[in-house]
Scaffold this motif. Sequence first.
Motif, PDB file in Angstrom:
ATOM      1  N   PRO A   1       0.825  -1.212   0.000  1.00 42.99           N
ATOM      2  CA  PRO A   1       0.000   0.000   0.000  1.00 42.99           C
ATOM      3  C   PRO A   1       0.857   1.260   0.000  1.00 42.99           C
ATOM      4  O   PRO A   1       1.873   1.313   0.678  1.00 42.99           O
ATOM      5  N   ASN A   2       0.481   2.258  -0.766  1.00 46.99           N
ATOM      6  CA  ASN A   2       1.159   3.562  -0.803  1.00 46.99           C
ATOM      7  C   ASN A   2       2.641   3.489  -1.144  1.00 46.99           C
ATOM      8  O   ASN A   2       3.422   4.297  -0.686  1.00 46.99           O
TER       9      ASN A   2
ATOM     10  N   THR B   1       8.467   7.813  -0.761  1.00 45.65           N
ATOM     11  CA  THR B   1       9.183   6.541  -0.716  1.00 45.65           C
ATOM     12  C   THR B   1      10.590   6.687  -1.288  1.00 45.65           C
ATOM     13  O   THR B   1      11.570   6.253  -0.675  1.00 45.65           O
TER      14      THR B   1
ATOM     15  N   GLN C   1      26.607  -6.987   3.414  1.00 48.30           N
ATOM     16  CA  GLN C   1      25.637  -6.270   2.597  1.00 48.30           C
ATOM     17  C   GLN C   1      26.339  -5.555   1.436  1.00 48.30           C
ATOM     18  O   GLN C   1      25.860  -5.559   0.303  1.00 48.30           O
TER      19      GLN C   1
ATOM     20  N   TYR D   1      12.890  -1.991   1.720  1.00 48.14           N
ATOM     21  CA  TYR D   1      11.800  -1.046   1.976  1.00 48.14           C
ATOM     22  C   TYR D   1      10.450  -1.651   1.607  1.00 48.14           C
ATOM     23  O   TYR D   1       9.498  -1.617   2.395  1.00 48.14           O
TER      24      TYR D   1
ATOM     25  N   LEU E   1       9.590  -4.824   1.195  1.00 47.98           N
ATOM     26  CA  LEU E   1       9.185  -5.961   2.027  1.00 47.98           C
ATOM     27  C   LEU E   1       8.669  -5.475   3.371  1.00 47.98           C
ATOM     28  O   LEU E   1       7.688  -6.006   3.900  1.00 47.98           O
ATOM     29  N   ALA E   2       9.333  -4.444   3.937  1.00 48.72           N
ATOM     30  CA  ALA E   2       8.881  -3.917   5.226  1.00 48.72           C
ATOM     31  C   ALA E   2       7.495  -3.301   5.071  1.00 48.72           C
ATOM     32  O   ALA E   2       6.640  -3.428   5.944  1.00 48.72           O
ATOM     33  N   GLN E   3       7.273  -2.623   3.931  1.00 50.23           N
ATOM     34  CA  GLN E   3       5.977  -1.986   3.740  1.00 50.23           C
ATOM     35  C   GLN E   3       4.860  -3.016   3.555  1.00 50.23           C
ATOM     36  O   GLN E   3       3.717  -2.790   3.919  1.00 50.23           O
TER      37      GLN E   3
ATOM     38  N   GLY F   1       4.787  -5.570   5.195  1.00 50.61           N
ATOM     39  CA  GLY F   1       4.612  -6.170   6.515  1.00 50.61           C
ATOM     40  C   GLY F   1       5.287  -7.517   6.649  1.00 50.61           C
ATOM     41  O   GLY F   1       4.942  -8.307   7.519  1.00 50.61           O
ATOM     42  N   ALA F   2       6.284  -7.799   5.782  1.00 50.30           N
ATOM     43  CA  ALA F   2       6.986  -9.081   5.854  1.00 50.30           C
ATOM     44  C   ALA F   2       7.799  -9.158   7.147  1.00 50.30           C
ATOM     45  O   ALA F   2       8.355  -8.167   7.590  1.00 50.30           O
ATOM     46  N   GLN F   3       7.855 -10.321   7.742  1.00 52.36           N
ATOM     47  CA  GLN F   3       8.630 -10.495   8.968  1.00 52.36           C
ATOM     48  C   GLN F   3      10.096 -10.733   8.628  1.00 52.36           C
ATOM     49  O   GLN F   3      10.447 -11.072   7.505  1.00 52.36           O
ATOM     50  N   ASP F   4      10.932 -10.527   9.633  1.00 52.71           N
ATOM     51  CA  ASP F   4      12.374 -10.592   9.447  1.00 52.71           C
ATOM     52  C   ASP F   4      12.872 -11.850   8.726  1.00 52.71           C
ATOM     53  O   ASP F   4      13.657 -11.753   7.784  1.00 52.71           O
TER      54      ASP F   4
ATOM     55  N   LYS G   1      12.124 -11.623   5.052  1.00 48.03           N
ATOM     56  CA  LYS G   1      12.979 -10.641   4.394  1.00 48.03           C
ATOM     57  C   LYS G   1      14.332 -11.247   4.074  1.00 48.03           C
ATOM     58  O   LYS G   1      14.883 -11.049   2.991  1.00 48.03           O
ATOM     59  N   ARG G   2      14.881 -11.983   5.039  1.00 45.96           N
ATOM     60  CA  ARG G   2      16.213 -12.545   4.834  1.00 45.96           C
ATOM     61  C   ARG G   2      16.203 -13.562   3.702  1.00 45.96           C
ATOM     62  O   ARG G   2      17.097 -13.571   2.855  1.00 45.96           O
TER      63      ARG G   2
END
Lengths: 329, 323
Positions: free
Chosen positions: B40-41, B47, B254, B288, B290-292, B294-297, B300-301
């Motif tokens: 969303p957004n 962003t 990274q 960014y 994945l966090a938006q 709402g993915a969990q840690d 994401k990894r």
Amino acid sequence: MTKWMRRALGGVGLVAAMAMLMAGCGARDAGDADESATAGGGDKPQVALIMKSLANEFFKTMEEGARAHHAENAERYDLIAQGIKDELDVNRQVQLVEQMVARGVDAIVIAPADSKALVGVCAQAMAEGVTVVNIDNKLDAAVLEEQGVEIPFVGPDNRAGARLVGEELAKALAPGSEVAIIEGVPTAYNAQQRKAGFEDAMNAAGMKIVASQSARWEMSEAARIVPPILSAHPELKALLCANDSMALGAVAALREAGRLGDVLVVGYDNISAVQELIRDGQMLATADQHADQLAVYGIEYALEILETGAAPADRETPVDLVTAETMGS
Amino acid sequence: MTAGKAAGAGGGGMPRAIADYLGMLGVLLALIVFFSLTAPNFLTVRTFQTIANQAPDAIVIAVGMTFVLIIGGIDLSVGSVMALSGAVLGVGMAQWGWSLPTAAAVGLGVGLLCGAANGALTVRWPIPSFIVTLGMMEIARGAAYLTVSSQTQYVGSRIGVLADTRVLGLSLPFLIAIAVVVVGQAVLSGTTFGRHVLAIGANEEAARLSGLATGRSRLIVFAACGMLSGLASVILVSRMASADPNMGTGYELQAIAAVVIGGTSLMGGRGSVVKSFFGVLIIAVLGYGLAQMGAQDPTKRVVTGAVIVAAVIADYYRGRMRR
């Protein structure tokens, strides 16, 4: 051929030099420990304090508190304080417990790096007659029962502490406000407890938890995940961070987004760096578990058990809410 | 084969370079389209501003790491060096009353010294840079904890000025990072030093035999990487308004991931600074988005790891199609 030999010799020399260096360090460490152990006669109980990473401010404070207590009570006991390099270095901590048992200490006060993996070695220590007291991170109840041991836990109730912070936040929010939780490392017991405490308070006050993500206790990771949460939930009114480092990161991200003040931030631990933020209103509240006293409570309890032979029972230590108001008084 | 590798990177014609950049840009756009549809957004100016403000520290480190990988080395110490520079910077400003310019200069200097030490050690003794920088990773991290007594040092708004300065909606650190990328690419593809670096990475022995001062180039590359880590710490401390001795943990991996996504070879002799920049952006957009969502840690990894591997495989096929 000669070139190879020279290289080989050089290598041996280097290894030897490193070995000597390490031996030097080792000797000095042992010296430190021996110094406190032999400070005043042999019949005082020896207490080993085994912590997690001394690189972490929380444990550093804990250790300093224990050392200060020992300095004032040097006639009552001898202290051997040990930490591990990395919070997740479980093996090293198991080895430390074994070393301390081999050394013949009377009591071990331990902040386990893992709430399950350390149960076995602690049970062995108790079987050898060592008094074990668990601080900070509670050993897993199911595993303790399976191994048939009782190890008393002395420490704060993280869930109650987080609930306290959450309730303070709820007073500043209209019912039905959207809030998000920034979690610690999801596998850590205290992270789970703090998340649960935040949820208790938010649900009780009728707030809407729209996001809950882990920033692994880290400041820069929190600064990285807060902006996406903000844009996914533009109506967000508060961020509940499971430690103060992450709260610092959240404040930085809010400042960048121009939302500071409009989105409230609360943390946990009361580290020195957030006190200024709370004083000038960038953060609303945090919780103080009295890190400098945590190890002391454990040590005092261990001494009490050694003296009286009391049956081990859990003991709760205080958690206090910190706000601009409490700091002012 | 090695000569061909060096030529393929250094002397590549403009059209090919542009085709390469378009490839990376394509991946980036694909990610942006994906997140625009799922999160969303996501598709807002804000962003992209936020990502641009978050990425500078990772960008400047990736530039330094690109040179290190091209020369056939590796630098595992960047995150720790960053923490040490930041710790000195934070304590200097908060406790010893340093001005921002002084503190920033000292921060860069600390990074430069650590990097130069890495370089000098690998030049003087035939020790792989993996080992030397592994040592520096521990040394600098420990020194960082000692500097701030294991406490996060709050600095406050005096240092925030740097990150809060905006030019056309972009933060000053982002513009600095872009400048570093441009200069880095110009040095790599437009100077004699850049050609030496590529030649050394392709075949150090041959480069030495043909009379290049390989040791000196190595030293410069590691020193520059250290200094850029120092620059990254100035940027991050300024954003956070505090110096955390734990900062930069995992940055080395990274940075290596971003550089490798950009097609720089871990074997050395081949690479591009601009493509490393795209590599950083790809990882940043991924994080960014994945966090938006709402993915969990853990998710994401897993996803980030998979994208890194997929990007490197794609790069392998791009390389093969060319020959």
